[in-house]
Design an enzyme around this catalytic site. Structure first.
Site, short mmCIF file in Angstrom:
data_model
loop_
_atom_site.label_atom_id
_atom_site.label_comp_id
_atom_site.label_asym_id
_atom_site.label_seq_id
_atom_site.Cartn_x
_atom_site.Cartn_y
_atom_site.Cartn_z
N LYS A 26 51.69 49.43 36.50
CA LYS A 26 51.91 50.88 36.56
C LYS A 26 53.19 51.25 35.81
O LYS A 26 53.20 52.15 34.98
CB LYS A 26 51.99 51.31 38.02
N ARG A 96 56.05 54.27 44.36
CA ARG A 96 54.75 53.69 44.03
C ARG A 96 54.88 52.20 43.77
O ARG A 96 55.71 51.78 42.97
CB ARG A 96 54.18 54.38 42.78
N GLY A 105 45.81 45.51 48.18
CA GLY A 105 46.57 45.16 49.37
C GLY A 105 47.96 45.77 49.41
O GLY A 105 48.62 45.75 50.44
N MET A 107 51.34 48.30 49.22
CA MET A 107 51.71 49.49 49.96
C MET A 107 51.20 50.75 49.27
O MET A 107 51.27 50.88 48.06
CB MET A 107 53.23 49.58 50.09
N ARG A 352 45.68 52.88 32.90
CA ARG A 352 45.47 51.43 32.91
C ARG A 352 44.09 51.18 32.32
O ARG A 352 43.27 52.10 32.21
CB ARG A 352 45.55 50.87 34.33
N HIS A 468 37.01 54.83 46.75
CA HIS A 468 37.30 53.40 46.88
C HIS A 468 36.03 52.56 46.71
O HIS A 468 35.98 51.61 45.94
CB HIS A 468 37.94 53.13 48.24
N ARG A 630 16.50 13.05 32.52
CA ARG A 630 17.16 12.02 33.30
C ARG A 630 16.12 11.23 34.08
O ARG A 630 15.28 11.82 34.78
CB ARG A 630 18.15 12.66 34.29
N GLU A 758 29.26 9.65 35.08
CA GLU A 758 29.53 10.31 36.36
C GLU A 758 30.28 9.41 37.34
O GLU A 758 30.42 9.73 38.51
CB GLU A 758 28.23 10.82 36.98
N SER A 777 26.43 12.39 28.72
CA SER A 777 26.43 13.71 29.32
C SER A 777 27.25 13.60 30.60
O SER A 777 26.94 12.79 31.47
CB SER A 777 25.00 14.14 29.63
N GLY A 779 28.26 14.10 34.03
CA GLY A 779 27.70 14.59 35.29
C GLY A 779 28.87 14.88 36.20
O GLY A 779 29.26 14.06 37.03
N THR A 780 29.44 16.06 36.04
CA THR A 780 30.73 16.33 36.69
C THR A 780 30.62 16.57 38.19
O THR A 780 31.64 16.61 38.86
CB THR A 780 31.45 17.50 36.00
N ASN A 781 29.40 16.77 38.70
CA ASN A 781 29.30 16.89 40.17
C ASN A 781 29.65 15.55 40.80
O ASN A 781 30.53 15.44 41.65
CB ASN A 781 27.90 17.30 40.60
N ASP A 782 28.94 14.50 40.36
CA ASP A 782 29.23 13.18 40.91
C ASP A 782 30.59 12.67 40.44
O ASP A 782 31.29 11.99 41.19
CB ASP A 782 28.13 12.18 40.52
N CYS A 844 26.60 18.34 32.04
CA CYS A 844 25.43 18.90 32.71
C CYS A 844 25.70 19.14 34.19
O CYS A 844 24.80 19.49 34.94
CB CYS A 844 24.22 18.00 32.53
N TYR A 864 28.14 20.21 23.45
CA TYR A 864 27.43 21.30 24.12
C TYR A 864 27.77 21.32 25.60
O TYR A 864 28.26 20.32 26.16
CB TYR A 864 25.90 21.16 23.94
P1 ADP Z 1 47.47 53.96 43.46
O1 ADP Z 1 48.00 52.69 42.95
O2 ADP Z 1 46.83 53.88 44.79
O3 ADP Z 1 46.67 54.70 42.45
P2 ADP Z 1 49.63 55.73 42.79
O4 ADP Z 1 51.00 55.24 42.80
O5 ADP Z 1 48.98 55.87 41.48
O6 ADP Z 1 48.76 54.85 43.77
O7 ADP Z 1 49.64 57.11 43.52
C1 ADP Z 1 48.49 57.73 43.97
C2 ADP Z 1 48.52 59.20 43.64
O8 ADP Z 1 49.70 59.79 44.08
C3 ADP Z 1 48.49 59.49 42.16
O9 ADP Z 1 47.21 59.46 41.63
C4 ADP Z 1 49.03 60.88 42.14
O10 ADP Z 1 48.01 61.80 42.40
C5 ADP Z 1 50.02 60.86 43.24
N1 ADP Z 1 51.35 60.69 42.68
C6 ADP Z 1 52.02 59.55 42.44
N2 ADP Z 1 53.22 59.80 41.88
C7 ADP Z 1 53.30 61.14 41.77
C8 ADP Z 1 54.27 62.02 41.23
N3 ADP Z 1 55.41 61.59 40.70
N4 ADP Z 1 54.01 63.34 41.28
C9 ADP Z 1 52.85 63.79 41.80
N5 ADP Z 1 51.90 63.02 42.30
C10 ADP Z 1 52.11 61.71 42.28
MG MG Z 2 47.10 55.42 40.87
MG MG Z 3 24.62 12.50 39.47
#
Ligand code: ADP
Ligand code: MG
Ligand code: MG
Length: 894
Positions: A26, A96, A105, A107, A352, A468, A630, A758, A777, A779-782, A844, A864
């Site tokens: 980001k 962010r 995962g 924050m 991205r 999501h 074989r 193998e 050939s 035989g990477t399993n064995d 194989c 191959y």
């Molecule tokens: P994620 O990785 O979940 O996409 P982001 O960091 O991109 O999280 O933030 C999610 C949303 O929060 C963004 O799509 C945007 O709408 C809002 N956001 C993040 N930073 C700003 C900012 N500086 N001003 C306004 N909105 C923001």
């Molecule tokens: Mg985002």
């Molecule tokens: Mg075998």
């Protein structure tokens, strides 16, 4: 002095897109957009090195971090013309997280940081809108409370619901400034009750706490699980971005949205996205309000009645479309972007590389080559070979009857039929027990990832194309129908209802992720057409690869599929499966139970015509492509009967008593069959078996040559050789049979005799074995089993724990272990080639279809790789990628 903080904004940046390792994805892209003059709110990135430092120093920060942050903050204040914490003119920030690769995962973002009881008044005055200011403050308390202080969001939702009920409101937008002020008081009271501390009023404390929470989230369970699933090392660390807020919720000339520069489902070169007027942050993907389409085209395609951004804000939309084109020209790839419009001004908040379906990946790659944006090599390197799997599997039969019960958005293409499950845990449990399941949820969240992985399809009743569920499903290649609003899931009673139909857990449904249809029951499927972009990209792959691609298959049916997928020969035909057929198994058992060479031969004579017919059919399917066969490999007791009826049948056929049959088969039972009487050891002890098989092969060659005029060159493969003398003896036997058939049939028969490598001893003695063997050939399993001394069938009990504790990176039965097993292969290749420079080398084992293993094979190099039919296109592309990047890998591999 280490630079811990990188600034961006105001048309300049300290960092660039290439610095993802240091700035996270980001941060690096915010810097890049800023540097190329796109409108990005100013901010700064705290580097991933700080995260590493944090974990190496007992969760403390580097001494000079604070000074560097203050300097960067001052820069933002100057650019924005506001001050962090200033009650009159407060600067607000978003915090962010940002790892190198986007990670569910991590924050969640905290918006509006810097608000407190005083600054909220300043914001209200400056914006001329108290309602907006209080709404922003309550959002901040809610987000900060949830993600930083750990006060679960349902507490806040409850308070908000009660407030709405009190006033009889339906929507959040109906709350007045005073209503929000009251909600804020309740929120703060809740935070105090839950945490024992008042909500932090100092903006500085807020910022440090949020930064700490981002770094802390790197080691939370969700992030760890995600890293494990995606092979992301823990020491990469995450960056943190602090950025000036812009507001999409200041009125009807404001908006926020997400978009893809091309259609991520089909790859179509059209702008594709969703937005909401007067909204902030995640409102678009949260599924609370129905998002609107960006373009008129999208609105038409989705049959939406809500106005498109193109209509409502034509000028800003024009700017956004220009940004789209600039980004594609600059990044030379499809981008996934986030933006906000504040009072008519456009701000870019993220870009991205966009996740896409395999079909879209192929189309985009092919079209970008045609547009001159990238070349063929770049196009090939961009497509994830494993993702092609999505295209090779069946789609719904257009002729079949569909009992459509609901419609949603076509969020991720492909067809899937399976049993309904309502929770991610249940999906995982049932899939683990071999069921095919469809995960049905109101909406999904990062907690559901494991269940989405386990399911073949995902159905949600809420949320849009960028929800999501939709984004993750496309990334994983799962079929997904999102926002099927007619369906109601009642979790309490475990039913899903639509009109008067009730579906329960375990009921079969079918999803068509390409049309958005949800169907009752399982709908039949058909094989996909592999033409168009797929064929184009595959032809490029074939041009750039140096290793051949063969298939592991035993039947003409499989061979047909594999030829259509572009295989260039058979790398492994296992003959044992051919004996399980009802008519043959009796003769096979007779052969095994025979107590003399002569009786054995009589039984084998019965098997010979069957085996010859098998090879005739296979050779006809393969034309003049090479076919490696074989000779019999598994221990004989695998063929013996256990049930009484079968025992009786064999007894009758072989003229033995049932007792005798049982006694004989008992004698064949081994303590450790994997290392027992199998492979070429059978050929040594019962030469008649291999003799019959060799005869069947050569007679089939002669028959096909006479019938079709095509001469197959079979490659006869002797399994499980560890002692070179084994090979010498058996090769002689094969040569003798070939000579006999040649004389009897009066046709020229060309063939090769080689061995499966193998066993570790075979690798070491490869130089001697190659004196007689014309090919190896692997035989990477064995070979993996024997190199590790690890039984594949038992490894499951504990290898998981090894992976969890990161003692090994990958299950060596899935991805070839380059250091041990690979080293053995390198030794064998070198010694084999030392004796016979033109020896043909192939693989194989299962690994022949695994892209990472294929990359290793390029470094040997092998002639191959051979894999299962549905992996053939994957192997073709992976082999091209290996050839294009091979040198670098080769250096490491050696
Ligand atoms: P994620 O990785 O979940 O996409 P982001 O960091 O991109 O999280 O933030 C999610 C949303 O929060 C963004 O799509 C945007 O709408 C809002 N956001 C993040 N930073 C700003 C900012 N500086 N001003 C306004 N909105 C923001
Ligand atoms: Mg985002
Ligand atoms: Mg075998």
């Amino acid at each position: 002095m280490t630079t811990w903080v990188y600034s961006f904004g105001g048309g300049a940046a300290d960092g660039r897109a290439e610095m993802k390792e240091l700035l996270g994805g980001k941060g690096a892209n915010l810097a890049e957009m800023s540097a190329i003059g796109l409108p990005v709110p100013p901010g700064f990135t705290i580097t991933t090195e700080v995260c590493t430092y944090f974990y190496e120093h007992d969760r403390k920060y580097p001494d000079d971090l604070r000074d560097q942050m203050n300097a960067a903050l001052t820069r933002i204040e100057d650019l924005v013309g506001a001050k962090f914490g200033d009650p009159k003119n407060p600067l607000l920030l978003s915090v962010r997280s940002g790892a190198r690769a986007s990670m569910p995962g991590m924050m969640d973002t905290v918006l509006n940081l810097g608000l407190n009881d005083e600054t909220v008044e300043g914001l209200a005055r400056n914006a001329g809108d108290r309602r907006f200011a209080y709404d922003s403050y309550r959002r901040f308390i809610q987000m900060f409370g949830d993600v930083v202080l750990g006060v679960d969001h349902h507490h806040f939702e409850e308070i908000l619901e009660l407030a709405k009920e009190d006033h009889g409101y339906m929507l959040d937008t109906e709350l007045t400034a005073e209503d929000w002020a009251k909600v804020i008081e309740d929120y703060k009271a809740k935070v105090l009750a839950e945490t024992g501390e008042p909500f932090p009023q100092s903006p500085g404390d807020q910022a440090w706490a949020a930064v700490g929470a981002v770094f802390g989230s790197w080691m939370n369970q969700r992030a760890i699980t995600y890293r494990r699933l995606h092979d992301i090392p823990a020491d990469w660390g995450t960056a943190v971005n602090l950025q000036a807020m812009v507001f999409g919720n200041m009125g009807d000339d404001c908006a926020t949205g997400v978009a893809f520069t091309r259609d991520p489902a089909t790859g179509d070169n059209s702008f594709y996205g969703e937005y909401l007027v007067n909204a902030q942050g995640e409102d678009v993907v949260a599924g609370i309000r129905t998002p609107q389409n960006l373009t008129l085209h999208g609105k038409k395609m989705n049959g939406s009645k809500l106005p498109a951004m193109e209509e409502v804000m034509p000028e800003v939309f024009g700017q956004l479309n220009d940004v789209r084109l600039t980004l594609e020209q600059h990044y030379k790839d499809m981008q996934d972007i986030e933006f906000t419009v504040q009072r008519g001004t456009l701000y870019m908040l993220q870009t991205r590389t966009g996740k896409r379906t395999a079909a879209a990946a192929l189309k985009i790659a092919a079209e970008m080559v045609a547009e001159g944006l990238i070349d063929e090599k770049e196009a090939l390197l961009r497509i994830d070979p494993a993702s092609l799997d999505q295209l090779l599997h069946p789609t719904l039969d257009p002729e079949a009857e569909r009992k459509v019960i609901a419609r949603g958005l076509p969020a991720s293409p492909g067809a899937a039929s399976g049993k309904i499950v309502f929770t991610a845990d249940e999906a995982e449990a049932q899939a683990g027990a071999g069921e095919t399941v469809i995960l049905c949820r109101t909406e999904t969240s990062p907690e559901d990832i494991h269940g989405m992985h386990a399911a073949v399809g995902i159905l949600t009743t809420r949320g849009g194309m960028t929800s999501h569920a939709a984004v993750v499903a496309r990334g994983m290649g799962r079929a997904c129908v999102a926002g099927a609003g007619e369906l109601r899931i009642d979790h309490k009673s475990g039913v899903m209802r639509v009109r008067d139909l009730e579906l329960r857990e375990g009921d079969l449904i079918t999803l068509d992720g390409s049309t958005g249809e949800v169907m009752q029951g399982a709908v039949p499927t058909v094989q996909p057409e592999l033409s168009g972009d797929f064929a184009t990209v595959m032809s490029w792959a074939d041009r750039h690869r140096s290793m051949g691609v063969r298939v592991n298959c035993d039947t003409p049916q499989e061979a047909k599929v594999a030829v259509a997928f572009g295989c260039e020969g058979i790398g492994l035909c296992r003959t044992e499966h051919m004996f399980f057929d009802a008519q043959r198994i009796v003769a096979m058992r007779e052969m095994i139970l025979a107590d003399s060479g002569e009786k054995r031969r009589q039984a084998l004579d019965k098997l010979l015509p069957y085996q010859r017919d098998d090879f005739v059919a296979l050779f006809k399917e393969m034309g003049d492509r090479p076919v490696t066969i074989r000779l019999l490999d598994p221990p004989l007791h695998e063929f013996l009967p256990h049930e009484d009826a079968a025992v009786a049948e064999v007894a009758k056929a072989s003229g033995l008593s049932e007792e005798q049959v049982r006694a004989r088969s008992l004698k064949l039972v081994e303590t450790n069959p994997m290392l027992g009487h199998r492979g070429c050891r059978l050929g040594i002890t019962y030469p008649e078996i291999y003799e019959m098989q060799a005869r069947a092969i050569f007679e089939a060659v002669a028959a096909v040559a006479k019938e079709t005029g095509k001469t197959v060159v079979p490659e006869v493969m002797i399994p499980l050789v560890s002692i070179e003398q084994e090979f010498t003896v058996l090769r002689k036997l094969v040569d003798k049979v070939a000579e006999a058939v040649r004389n009897a049939e009066e046709v020229e028969i060309g063939y090769l005799v080689g061995t499966m490598i193998e066993l570790p001893r075979a690798c070491l003695r490869a130089g001697q074995i190659a004196e007689g063997a014309e090919f190896f050939s692997f035989g990477t399993n064995d070979l993996t089993q024997t190199a590790y001394g690890l039984s594949r069938d038992d490894a499951g009990n504990f290898l998981g724990a090894y992976e969890q504790r990161e003692l090994i990176e990958q299950d060596p039965f899935i991805s070839l272990d380059p250091e041990g097993v690979g080293e053995l292969m390198l030794i064998a290749a070198e010694r084999g080639r030392g004796t016979r420079p033109d020896i043909k080398l192939g693989i194989c084992g299962e690994h022949g279809g695994d892209p990472a293993s294929i990359a290793f094979c390029q470094t040997v190099p092998l002639d191959y790789v051979s894999c299962s039919p549905y992996r053939v296109p994957i192997a073709r592309l992976a082999a091209a990628q290996a050839a294009l990047t091979g040198h670098a890998i080769g250096a490491v591999g050696r």
